[in-house]
Design a protein around this motif. Structure first.
Motif, short mmCIF file in Angstrom:
data_model
loop_
_atom_site.label_atom_id
_atom_site.label_comp_id
_atom_site.label_asym_id
_atom_site.label_seq_id
_atom_site.Cartn_x
_atom_site.Cartn_y
_atom_site.Cartn_z
N UNK A 3 -49.92 -16.00 29.74
CA UNK A 3 -50.00 -17.42 29.76
C UNK A 3 -51.01 -17.77 28.59
N UNK A 4 -50.80 -18.80 28.17
CA UNK A 4 -51.66 -19.39 27.15
C UNK A 4 -51.54 -18.75 25.59
N UNK A 5 -52.26 -19.27 24.66
CA UNK A 5 -51.95 -18.87 23.34
C UNK A 5 -53.05 -17.81 23.25
N UNK A 6 -52.50 -16.85 21.78
CA UNK A 6 -53.52 -15.71 21.49
C UNK A 6 -54.98 -16.11 21.57
N UNK A 7 -55.73 -15.05 21.90
CA UNK A 7 -57.20 -15.10 22.02
C UNK A 7 -57.49 -15.54 20.50
N UNK A 8 -58.74 -16.37 20.28
CA UNK A 8 -59.12 -16.37 19.15
C UNK A 8 -59.96 -14.96 18.75
N UNK A 9 -59.71 -14.35 17.51
CA UNK A 9 -60.23 -13.21 16.87
C UNK A 9 -61.73 -13.24 16.87
N UNK A 10 -62.17 -11.98 17.04
CA UNK A 10 -63.58 -11.90 16.78
C UNK A 10 -63.72 -12.17 15.23
N UNK A 11 -63.18 -12.13 14.51
CA UNK A 11 -63.16 -12.56 13.02
C UNK A 11 -63.71 -13.93 12.78
N UNK A 12 -63.42 -14.83 13.68
CA UNK A 12 -63.72 -16.08 13.58
C UNK A 12 -65.31 -16.37 13.56
N UNK A 13 -65.96 -15.68 14.28
CA UNK A 13 -67.53 -15.57 14.20
C UNK A 13 -68.17 -15.25 12.92
N UNK A 14 -67.68 -14.35 12.12
CA UNK A 14 -68.61 -13.81 11.15
C UNK A 14 -67.49 -13.16 10.28
N UNK A 15 -66.88 -13.80 9.36
CA UNK A 15 -65.64 -13.30 8.49
C UNK A 15 -66.37 -12.28 7.45
N UNK A 16 -67.53 -12.34 7.29
CA UNK A 16 -68.15 -11.30 6.22
C UNK A 16 -68.56 -10.21 6.86
N UNK A 17 -68.64 -10.15 8.20
CA UNK A 17 -69.02 -8.90 9.03
C UNK A 17 -68.13 -8.10 9.83
N UNK A 18 -66.74 -9.09 9.83
CA UNK A 18 -65.47 -8.51 11.02
C UNK A 18 -64.39 -8.44 9.78
N UNK A 19 -63.97 -6.98 9.79
CA UNK A 19 -62.69 -6.68 9.22
C UNK A 19 -61.65 -7.02 10.26
N UNK A 20 -60.60 -7.64 10.26
CA UNK A 20 -59.48 -7.84 10.83
C UNK A 20 -58.24 -7.00 10.46
N UNK A 21 -57.59 -6.48 11.36
CA UNK A 21 -56.51 -5.66 11.23
C UNK A 21 -55.39 -6.02 11.97
N UNK A 22 -54.35 -6.54 11.37
CA UNK A 22 -53.06 -6.96 12.18
C UNK A 22 -52.04 -6.33 11.69
N UNK A 23 -50.72 -6.44 12.59
CA UNK A 23 -49.41 -5.71 12.41
C UNK A 23 -48.17 -6.67 12.80
N UNK A 24 -47.39 -6.40 12.34
CA UNK A 24 -46.03 -6.99 12.84
C UNK A 24 -45.26 -5.95 13.53
N UNK A 25 -45.71 -4.70 13.74
CA UNK A 25 -44.83 -3.52 14.24
C UNK A 25 -44.46 -4.11 15.83
N UNK A 26 -45.39 -4.80 16.50
CA UNK A 26 -45.17 -5.15 17.99
C UNK A 26 -44.03 -6.30 18.28
#
Length: 344
Positions: free
Chosen positions: A283-306
């Motif tokens: 239920x609900x939308x995807x959770x906001x990523x950790x990346x939104x808190x600090x884009x200069x400290x968090x490296x975000x990895x995503x995929x289209x495989x799923x």
């Protein structure tokens, strides 16, 4: 004669068969350095082939240094070949694993491929690839297709509220390659430690260990990594799955998210956020990523495989500016770029 038995119906050309037969005799010392070979005309007559065919075989052997020749003299075996053949390879076919059929497949990361609109996808891929300018058929660099990176940035804003510049997004051959490259980018001889969730994905754990990282496991509870246990550690990096902890499934709450970012800032470390399947929610939308808190400290990895299909092999990583030059250099020398056609 000359140890050459030609197979006229073989898929191997006659000239290649002559080349292989003579090379084998040279390497096995049946033909010794300095031994003279018949002329191309004479050998062609012996084997009942055209002279062009024997000329081609001799040219291949000469180009690789097995034969020497000069005008008006016989072609001879080169004098600097000293080779001992290894044991023959056993001609045993590999054992084939039986194909297993399942009524229900409970493996992780396996979308329902039967439900995927394959025909529509093939049409879209044909249109996209056909519209690519000619320059995309050459080397275009390690960043990825500009149009795709712009679409990903717009999609992340719509679906997760992430404000990301397309220039900070880098396309990879699946999230797996992105994670492999990141371990190289982040590895530091001075502090080869990395914090991981305990338990975590066993495949990713092996990647980190093979790179030389010393693993600092931090226990996970029903809400994810227990950030109160981080104080005694000083890692080189942190690897987490905060939107859907693998394999237990917890969502990291706000208090722990902010604590994790504060910890990374305090120790000047990067957090690898592996967001492998946060699109799937009861239920609900995807959770906001950790990346939104600090884009200069968090490296975000995503995929289209799923959400599409695993063999698409398209992932992406959002990198802080300080790591982008290192990524480009490593990616260029690793495999240059991802193919542009499915990206389009």
């Amino acid at each position: 004669m000359w140890g050459i038995s030609l197979q006229r119906k073989s898929g191997v050309t006659v000239s290649r068969q002559i080349y292989l037969a003579l090379r084998e005799r040279i390497l096995s010392s049946d033909l010794k350095p300095g031994d003279a070979l018949p002329s191309t005309r004479e050998l062609a007559k012996i084997l009942a082939v055209s002279r062009n065919t024997t000329c081609e075989a001799y040219e291949m052997l000469s180009a690789e240094g097995y034969l020497t020749s000069r005008q008006g003299a016989a072609t001879r075996v080169a004098g600097d070949i000293d080779f001992e053949a290894g044991p023959p390879t056993a001609d045993v076919p590999p054992e084939k694993r039986p194909v297993q059929e399942y009524l229900v497949d409970f493996r992780t990361g396996q979308p329902d491929l039967e439900a995927f609109p394959k025909h529509a996808w093939l049409q879209a891929m044909h249109r996209g690839a056909g519209a690519l300018p000619s320059r995309y058929w050459g080397y275009t660099g390690p960043d990825g297709l500009e149009e795709l990176r712009s679409e990903i940035a717009a999609w992340l804003l719509r679906s997760r509220g992430m404000k990301v510049l397309p220039d900070d997004i880098f396309i990879s051959s699946g999230a797996t390659q992105a994670l492999h490259l990141l371990t190289d980018v982040l590895y530091r001889e001075g502090s080869p430690h990395i914090i991981v969730e305990d338990p975590c994905h066993s495949g990713m754990l092996r990647v980190l260990q093979n790179r030389g990282f010393r693993i600092c496991p931090v226990p996970v509870d029903r809400q994810g990594i227990q950030t109160n246990l981080l104080t005694r550690l000083n890692p080189g990096a942190i690897y987490v799955t905060p939107s859907h902890q693998f394999p237990l499934g917890g969502i990291l709450p706000a208090g722990r998210r902010t604590a994790l970012v504060r910890y990374a800032r305090q120790h000047q470390q990067y957090i690898i956020e592996d967001d492998y399947d946060s699109e799937f929610r009861y239920s609900g939308s995807p959770v906001a990523p950790l990346h939104t808190l600090d884009p200069q400290r968090v490296i975000y990895v995503g995929t289209f495989s799923k959400i599409l299909f695993p063999s698409i092999r398209i992932g992406y990583v959002i990198l802080p500016g300080s790591l982008q030059a290192g990524w480009r250099k490593l990616r260029t020398f690793n495999d240059v770029q991802s193919p542009p056609f499915q990206q389009a």
